[in-house]
Design an enzyme around this catalytic site. Structure first.
Site, mmCIF file in Angstrom:
data_model
loop_
_atom_site.group_PDB
_atom_site.id
_atom_site.type_symbol
_atom_site.label_atom_id
_atom_site.label_comp_id
_atom_site.label_asym_id
_atom_site.label_seq_id
_atom_site.Cartn_x
_atom_site.Cartn_y
_atom_site.Cartn_z
ATOM 1 N N SER A 251 0.855 -1.290 0.008
ATOM 2 C CA SER A 251 -0.352 -0.152 0.125
ATOM 3 C C SER A 251 0.921 1.353 -0.118
ATOM 4 O O SER A 251 1.762 1.440 0.394
ATOM 5 C CB SER A 251 -0.880 -0.179 1.218
ATOM 6 O OG SER A 251 -1.629 0.916 1.834
ATOM 7 N N TYR B 283 -2.882 -0.336 10.250
ATOM 8 C CA TYR B 283 -2.274 -0.485 8.753
ATOM 9 C C TYR B 283 -1.119 -0.208 8.402
ATOM 10 O O TYR B 283 -1.074 -1.051 7.988
ATOM 11 C CB TYR B 283 -3.732 -0.163 8.711
ATOM 12 C CG TYR B 283 -4.258 0.055 7.082
ATOM 13 C CD1 TYR B 283 -4.174 -1.560 6.646
ATOM 14 C CD2 TYR B 283 -3.820 0.848 5.790
ATOM 15 C CE1 TYR B 283 -4.401 -1.765 4.953
ATOM 16 C CE2 TYR B 283 -3.366 0.355 4.484
ATOM 17 C CZ TYR B 283 -3.837 -0.444 4.128
ATOM 18 O OH TYR B 283 -4.112 -0.770 2.948
ATOM 19 N N LYS C 93 1.313 -2.253 7.154
ATOM 20 C CA LYS C 93 2.197 -2.627 5.057
ATOM 21 C C LYS C 93 3.662 -2.601 5.423
ATOM 22 O O LYS C 93 3.865 -3.337 4.031
ATOM 23 C CB LYS C 93 1.270 -1.742 4.320
ATOM 24 C CG LYS C 93 -0.560 -2.149 4.589
ATOM 25 C CD LYS C 93 -0.844 -3.813 3.582
ATOM 26 C CE LYS C 93 -2.026 -4.205 3.002
ATOM 27 N NZ LYS C 93 -2.079 -5.286 2.617
#
Length: 241
Positions: free
Chosen positions: A139, A152, A156
């Site tokens: 990401s 998050y 990533k």
């Protein structure tokens, strides 16, 4: 012989778009998702359009389920060539609101799920007697931290490191490992992030516009070289779209 791919989180959003792109490129595809209903619907859509797909329910945080899903795909579709570790979650987590439960849930799915997927794919490639391709969903958040997505983003960053390391570890086996890094994409996951944040910090995001899911398969299937000539190297490319 038709090549076979398994895509996790393929019941919707980017995962579905990647699966449809792979079918267009001639692959038989296993639609692996935690939501059995959406996976079944996507597989039916592919089969009705003349492609070949099976739906597989899987919780990617469970190592045994990931290995079972890959083996089911291998037997049902007659081989195994590519895995796309796409499944992931992105709860809104300002630093002061992070809990142990949130960290465990995100890392179990986003990080462990990728590890289990890579391991299961390697086992399947060995059973088939050839190398293969592993594609991991990274990401933009794995390059630059984004507000209210601390857990998050960190997961990533971890996937990015795993991808680059695995590329070197698995190259001698004829296995290429790459990652793709979508930005903000108009998917159900982003809709949930937006709902949680209520757009109050939209001006702080590095990318202001929403991309469409059909942009990501180009990164996952073209930039990541799922065609035969890619077998010569494992560059661990991580393109950003």
């Amino acid at each position: 012989m038709q090549k076979v791919a398994l895509v996790t989180g393929a019941g919707q959003g980017i995962g579905k778009a990647i699966a449809l792109r792979l079918v267009k490129d001639g692959f038989a595809v296993a639609i692996a998702d935690y939501n059995d209903a959406t996976a079944t619907a996507v597989a039916a859509e592919i089969n009705q359009a003349g492609g070949r797909a099976v739906a597989i329910k899987v919780d990617v945080s469970r190592r045994d389920q990931v290995f079972a899903a890959v083996e089911q795909a291998r037997k049902a579709l007659g081989g195994f060539n590519v895995i796309v570790n796409n499944a992931g979650i992105a709860p809104s987590t300002p630093i002061e609101s992070i809990t142990e439960e949130i960290v465990d849930r995100v890392y179990n799915i986003n990080v462990k799920g990728v590890i289990w997927g890579m391991q299961a794919a390697v086992e399947a490639f060995k059973k088939e007697g050839h190398g293969g391709k592993i594609v991991n969903a990274c990401s933009q958040a794995g390059h630059v931290g984004n507000p209210e997505l601390a857990v998050y983003s960190s997961s990533k960053f971890a996937v990015r490191g795993l991808t680059q390391t695995a590329a070197r570890d698995l190259a001698p086996l004829g296995i290429t490992v790459n990652g793709f890094c979508p930005g903000i994409v108009k998917t159900p996951m982003w809709a949930e992030i937006d709902r949680q944040c209520r757009k109050r910090r939209a001006n702080r995001w590095a990318t202001a516009r929403l991309n469409l899911p059909n942009a990501s398969p180009l990164a996952a299937c073209r930039s990541l070289k799922t065609s035969p000539p890619a077998c010569r190297s494992s560059p661990a490319r991580i393109p950003t779209i």
